[in-house]
Design an enzyme around this catalytic site. Structure first.
Site, PDB file in Angstrom:
ATOM      1  N   SER A  21      -8.418   1.107   4.690  1.00 36.34           N
ATOM      2  CA  SER A  21      -7.166   1.738   5.111  1.00 36.34           C
ATOM      3  C   SER A  21      -7.176   2.017   6.613  1.00 36.34           C
ATOM      4  O   SER A  21      -8.178   2.483   7.168  1.00 36.34           O
ATOM      5  CB  SER A  21      -6.947   3.045   4.354  1.00 36.34           C
ATOM      6  OG  SER A  21      -6.859   2.819   2.970  1.00 36.34           O
ATOM      7  N   ARG A  49      -7.313  -1.895  -6.329  1.00 34.73           N
ATOM      8  CA  ARG A  49      -7.516  -3.289  -5.904  1.00 34.73           C
ATOM      9  C   ARG A  49      -8.596  -3.984  -6.727  1.00 34.73           C
ATOM     10  O   ARG A  49      -8.479  -5.178  -7.043  1.00 34.73           O
ATOM     11  CB  ARG A  49      -7.859  -3.312  -4.407  1.00 34.73           C
ATOM     12  CG  ARG A  49      -6.689  -2.908  -3.557  1.00 34.73           C
ATOM     13  CD  ARG A  49      -7.029  -2.390  -2.166  1.00 34.73           C
ATOM     14  NE  ARG A  49      -5.917  -1.584  -1.716  1.00 34.73           N
ATOM     15  CZ  ARG A  49      -4.815  -2.081  -1.161  1.00 34.73           C
ATOM     16  NH1 ARG A  49      -4.713  -3.389  -0.938  1.00 34.73           N
ATOM     17  NH2 ARG A  49      -3.820  -1.292  -0.818  1.00 34.73           N
ATOM     18  N   HIS A  60     -10.433  -3.525   1.365  1.00 36.53           N
ATOM     19  CA  HIS A  60     -10.836  -2.212   0.839  1.00 36.53           C
ATOM     20  C   HIS A  60     -11.654  -2.279  -0.452  1.00 36.53           C
ATOM     21  O   HIS A  60     -11.527  -1.429  -1.331  1.00 36.53           O
ATOM     22  CB  HIS A  60      -9.623  -1.292   0.650  1.00 36.53           C
ATOM     23  CG  HIS A  60      -9.972   0.145   0.948  1.00 36.53           C
ATOM     24  ND1 HIS A  60      -9.015   1.120   1.085  1.00 36.53           N
ATOM     25  CD2 HIS A  60     -11.178   0.759   1.138  1.00 36.53           C
ATOM     26  CE1 HIS A  60      -9.611   2.283   1.348  1.00 36.53           C
ATOM     27  NE2 HIS A  60     -10.927   2.081   1.389  1.00 36.53           N
ATOM     28  N   ASP A  92      -0.079  -0.814  -4.976  1.00 33.55           N
ATOM     29  CA  ASP A  92      -1.375  -0.323  -5.454  1.00 33.55           C
ATOM     30  C   ASP A  92      -1.293   1.058  -6.093  1.00 33.55           C
ATOM     31  O   ASP A  92      -2.077   1.395  -6.973  1.00 33.55           O
ATOM     32  CB  ASP A  92      -2.412  -0.335  -4.328  1.00 33.55           C
ATOM     33  CG  ASP A  92      -2.130   0.670  -3.216  1.00 33.55           C
ATOM     34  OD1 ASP A  92      -0.969   1.101  -3.069  1.00 33.55           O
ATOM     35  OD2 ASP A  92      -3.069   1.015  -2.475  1.00 33.55           O
ATOM     36  N   ASN A  93      -0.384   1.892  -5.631  1.00 35.29           N
ATOM     37  CA  ASN A  93      -0.204   3.228  -6.205  1.00 35.29           C
ATOM     38  C   ASN A  93       1.076   3.831  -5.634  1.00 35.29           C
ATOM     39  O   ASN A  93       1.713   3.247  -4.751  1.00 35.29           O
ATOM     40  CB  ASN A  93      -1.409   4.140  -5.933  1.00 35.29           C
ATOM     41  CG  ASN A  93      -1.850   4.197  -4.487  1.00 35.29           C
ATOM     42  OD1 ASN A  93      -2.924   3.712  -4.129  1.00 35.29           O
ATOM     43  ND2 ASN A  93      -1.032   4.777  -3.621  1.00 35.29           N
ATOM     44  N   LYS A 129      -5.042  -6.035   3.766  1.00 36.49           N
ATOM     45  CA  LYS A 129      -6.067  -5.009   3.549  1.00 36.49           C
ATOM     46  C   LYS A 129      -6.956  -5.367   2.362  1.00 36.49           C
ATOM     47  O   LYS A 129      -6.473  -5.637   1.274  1.00 36.49           O
ATOM     48  CB  LYS A 129      -5.377  -3.666   3.310  1.00 36.49           C
ATOM     49  CG  LYS A 129      -6.300  -2.546   2.869  1.00 36.49           C
ATOM     50  CD  LYS A 129      -5.494  -1.271   2.660  1.00 36.49           C
ATOM     51  CE  LYS A 129      -6.269  -0.248   1.868  1.00 36.49           C
ATOM     52  NZ  LYS A 129      -5.507   0.981   1.636  1.00 36.49           N
ATOM     53  N   CYS A 145      -6.679   3.590  -3.593  1.00 35.31           N
ATOM     54  CA  CYS A 145      -6.798   2.259  -2.979  1.00 35.31           C
ATOM     55  C   CYS A 145      -7.852   1.319  -3.567  1.00 35.31           C
ATOM     56  O   CYS A 145      -7.524   0.274  -4.118  1.00 35.31           O
ATOM     57  CB  CYS A 145      -7.058   2.412  -1.488  1.00 35.31           C
ATOM     58  SG  CYS A 145      -5.662   3.088  -0.577  1.00 35.31           S
ATOM     59  N   LYS A 174       0.836   9.460  -5.449  1.00 35.43           N
ATOM     60  CA  LYS A 174      -0.508   8.914  -5.215  1.00 35.43           C
ATOM     61  C   LYS A 174      -1.591   9.940  -5.553  1.00 35.43           C
ATOM     62  O   LYS A 174      -1.458  11.127  -5.284  1.00 35.43           O
ATOM     63  CB  LYS A 174      -0.628   8.512  -3.741  1.00 35.43           C
ATOM     64  CG  LYS A 174      -2.016   8.089  -3.300  1.00 35.43           C
ATOM     65  CD  LYS A 174      -2.005   7.666  -1.841  1.00 35.43           C
ATOM     66  CE  LYS A 174      -3.411   7.316  -1.365  1.00 35.43           C
ATOM     67  NZ  LYS A 174      -3.392   6.654  -0.041  1.00 35.43           N
ATOM     68  N   HIS A 222       1.289   2.719   3.994  1.00 37.06           N
ATOM     69  CA  HIS A 222       0.247   3.737   4.118  1.00 37.06           C
ATOM     70  C   HIS A 222       0.317   4.314   5.535  1.00 37.06           C
ATOM     71  O   HIS A 222       0.522   3.591   6.503  1.00 37.06           O
ATOM     72  CB  HIS A 222      -1.114   3.069   3.871  1.00 37.06           C
ATOM     73  CG  HIS A 222      -2.259   4.003   3.691  1.00 37.06           C
ATOM     74  ND1 HIS A 222      -2.681   4.862   4.672  1.00 37.06           N
ATOM     75  CD2 HIS A 222      -3.098   4.194   2.634  1.00 37.06           C
ATOM     76  CE1 HIS A 222      -3.735   5.545   4.240  1.00 37.06           C
ATOM     77  NE2 HIS A 222      -3.999   5.166   2.998  1.00 37.06           N
ATOM     78  N   ASP A 262       0.822  -1.212   0.000  1.00 42.19           N
ATOM     79  CA  ASP A 262       0.000   0.000   0.000  1.00 42.19           C
ATOM     80  C   ASP A 262       0.860   1.267   0.000  1.00 42.19           C
ATOM     81  O   ASP A 262       1.644   1.496   0.928  1.00 42.19           O
ATOM     82  CB  ASP A 262      -0.900  -0.009   1.239  1.00 42.19           C
ATOM     83  CG  ASP A 262      -2.106   0.895   1.085  1.00 42.19           C
ATOM     84  OD1 ASP A 262      -2.056   1.825   0.280  1.00 42.19           O
ATOM     85  OD2 ASP A 262      -3.109   0.656   1.779  1.00 42.19           O
ATOM     86  N   ASP A 263       0.709   2.111  -1.028  1.00 42.59           N
ATOM     87  CA  ASP A 263       1.407   3.402  -1.143  1.00 42.59           C
ATOM     88  C   ASP A 263       2.918   3.252  -1.279  1.00 42.59           C
ATOM     89  O   ASP A 263       3.675   4.151  -0.900  1.00 42.59           O
ATOM     90  CB  ASP A 263       1.102   4.306   0.064  1.00 42.59           C
ATOM     91  CG  ASP A 263      -0.321   4.847   0.058  1.00 42.59           C
ATOM     92  OD1 ASP A 263      -1.113   4.449  -0.823  1.00 42.59           O
ATOM     93  OD2 ASP A 263      -0.631   5.673   0.935  1.00 42.59           O
TER      94      ASP A 263
END
Length: 469
Positions: free
Chosen positions: A146, A72, A123, A267-268, A121, A68, A288, A215, A28-29
């Site tokens: 998140s 996904r 989401h 994811d980003n 996660k 997010c 992001k 994140h 994540d991030d």
């Protein structure tokens, strides 16, 4: 004749090659520059560096959208997120989720006899009808969204978020009350992932590990606290690298290493206005929440001993969209009944660089705005309002700096081969390229729509909406 018959019988009775186990890490991030193999400073990621030595690193690998939930949804369905009606990041109170009518990677391989597990996660909707056990997974332990969507939100301390709980299957478990509880995220997810491998060592499995960190808010266990020169962000990356190492070690311990495809990506890009609590885009523009390369170009490593070439770097254009059809090809699973956007890249995965499987890519953002299109190394960015991190001082110690959301970006053409940082607008010099890319955009708008032009896509499907009493 007898000898020939014996040979023919032996060939007929030869067991079919085993389909591979799949382990998919989705961080994540995580920015393009956040691994030591991609240039990170102040800490090392030795397990991921070794994975790159033993596998292939894809340098032109795109997340489908730089936020997010949308990202996904695209990964698990092989569809642009706006095709399946998913936009942005679902909040705890949102009644929306990935429609159960959509077919996920987990559902496809489960039909082939695979065990399926997710630890991390989700989401994609927090109502029970949208949780992983209703989307093809046999096991789930993780957080529903998140972990900044909680009462201790790092920059809106009065935000009225509900308590955040671990989810075990379909039921809430232990509450994550503070950063000390959040420091258990990476170790607990790792424990569940390795236990899943041990439990399913005698059957094929799909293991999805979407780690919630890095994140914000950042949290790290005592084992890694203070271990890096980069502060808590480096500590967190060291622990995530440890997690990858533990899962890879378990594969070897169980004798599964040679028949497992491991995929690592994000994811980003990084949430840059968090400053020392954010990662690095590796020199790409923005991060992001933007459709520039820093928001959507991600680190990606794939490893499968004896199948995926070791020590290779591939610069071919790929996306998270392409993972579903590739896994389907490798496992013999049927593709989803509805239209998808992914392109299988099995030949490229195995080392054939003679042809690029993907030539075009669409950069959608906000609810459903087409902000850019790409063909090969040409990227046309349309005039649009959007987030920018440039020109603002980033925050420190977990507090964010400003990131204006309505900066007016002009139309621009970039040659990513020569200008990966998207700094030199060559639109006026290349009218033929611009015309070609605009045609691609027109087709995309007919198919998926475009809020900026008030167009509704012909082939966009509805998001799931929870039935609440």
């Amino acid at each position: 004749m007898l000898a020939i018959a014996v040979v023919m019988t032996a060939m007929t009775n030869k067991p079919a090659a085993k389909t591979p186990n799949i382990v998919l890490f989705f961080i994540d991030d995580l920015g393009y520059g956040d691994l030591s193999v991609t240039g990170a400073l102040g800490y090392k990621t030795p397990n991921l560096d070794q994975m790159a030595v033993e596998g292939t690193r894809f340098t032109n690998f795109m997340a489908a959208q730089a936020v997010c939930s949308a990202s996904r949804a695209a990964l698990l369905t092989g569809c642009y997120p706006n095709r399946v009606g998913v936009y942005g990041a679902f909040g705890p109170a949102s009644p929306l989720g990935l429609s159960p009518k959509e077919e996920t990677i987990a559902e496809l391989v489960k039909a082939q006899g695979y065990a399926t597990g997710i630890f991390g996660k989700w989401h994609l909707g927090s109502d029970q009808e949208f949780l992983p056990l209703q989307q093809g997974f046999d096991e789930y332990y993780g957080v529903p969204y998140s972990h900044d969507m909680w009462p201790l939100h790092p920059w809106q301390e009065q935000a009225k978020y509900p308590p955040l709980h671990w989810i075990d299957g379909n039921k809430p478990g232990k509450e994550i009350k503070n950063l000390e509880d959040a420091s258990e995220l990476t170790p607990v997810i790792t424990e569940h992932a390795t236990a899943f491998i041990r439990k399913n060592k005698n059957k094929p499995f799909f293991l999805y590990v979407p780690h919630p960190l890095p994140h914000v808010p950042l949290a790290v266990s005592n084992k890694f606290k203070g271990k890096s020169e980069r502060g808590i962000f480096g500590d967190v990356l060291m622990e995530l690298d440890w997690s990858v190492g533990e899962i890879m070690k378990e594969l070897k311990t169980q004798g599964l290493d040679e028949n497992t495809l491991v995929i690592f990506t994000s994811d980003n890009g990084p949430w840059l206005n968090y400053g020392d609590h954010a990662g690095s885009s590796g020199g790409f523009r923005e991060g992001k929440g933007t459709s520039f390369e820093g928001g959507q170009r991600e680190p990606c490593i794939m490893r499968w001993p004896g199948v995926v070439p070791a020590g290779r770097v591939s610069n071919q254009l790929l996306s998270t969209l392409d993972i579903l059809p590739t896994i389907a090809k490798l496992t013999g699973a049927k593709l989803p009944k509805e239209k998808i956007d992914g392109i299988e890249f099995t030949a490229l995965l195995k080392g054939d660089e003679s042809k690029s499987p993907r030539e075009e890519f669409l950069y959608y953002y906000r609810k459903n705005s087409l902000e850019a299109v790409r063909k090969h190394d040409w990227k046309l960015v349309f005039a649009h309002p959007g987030r920018t991190y440039e020109g603002s001082l980033p925050g420190q110690n977990g507090k964010p700096g400003p990131s204006p959301e309505d900066h007016a970006f002009p139309e621009a053409l970039y040659n990513l081969e020569r200008d990966p940082g998207e700094r030199y607008n060559v639109l006026e010099q290349n009218p033929e390229i611009v015309a070609e890319l605009r045609k691609i955009a027109d087709t995309a708008r007919e198919d998926l729509g475009d809020d900026l032009q008030q167009k509704t896509g012909k082939n966009a499907r509805p998001v799931g909406t929870a039935v609440r009493k």
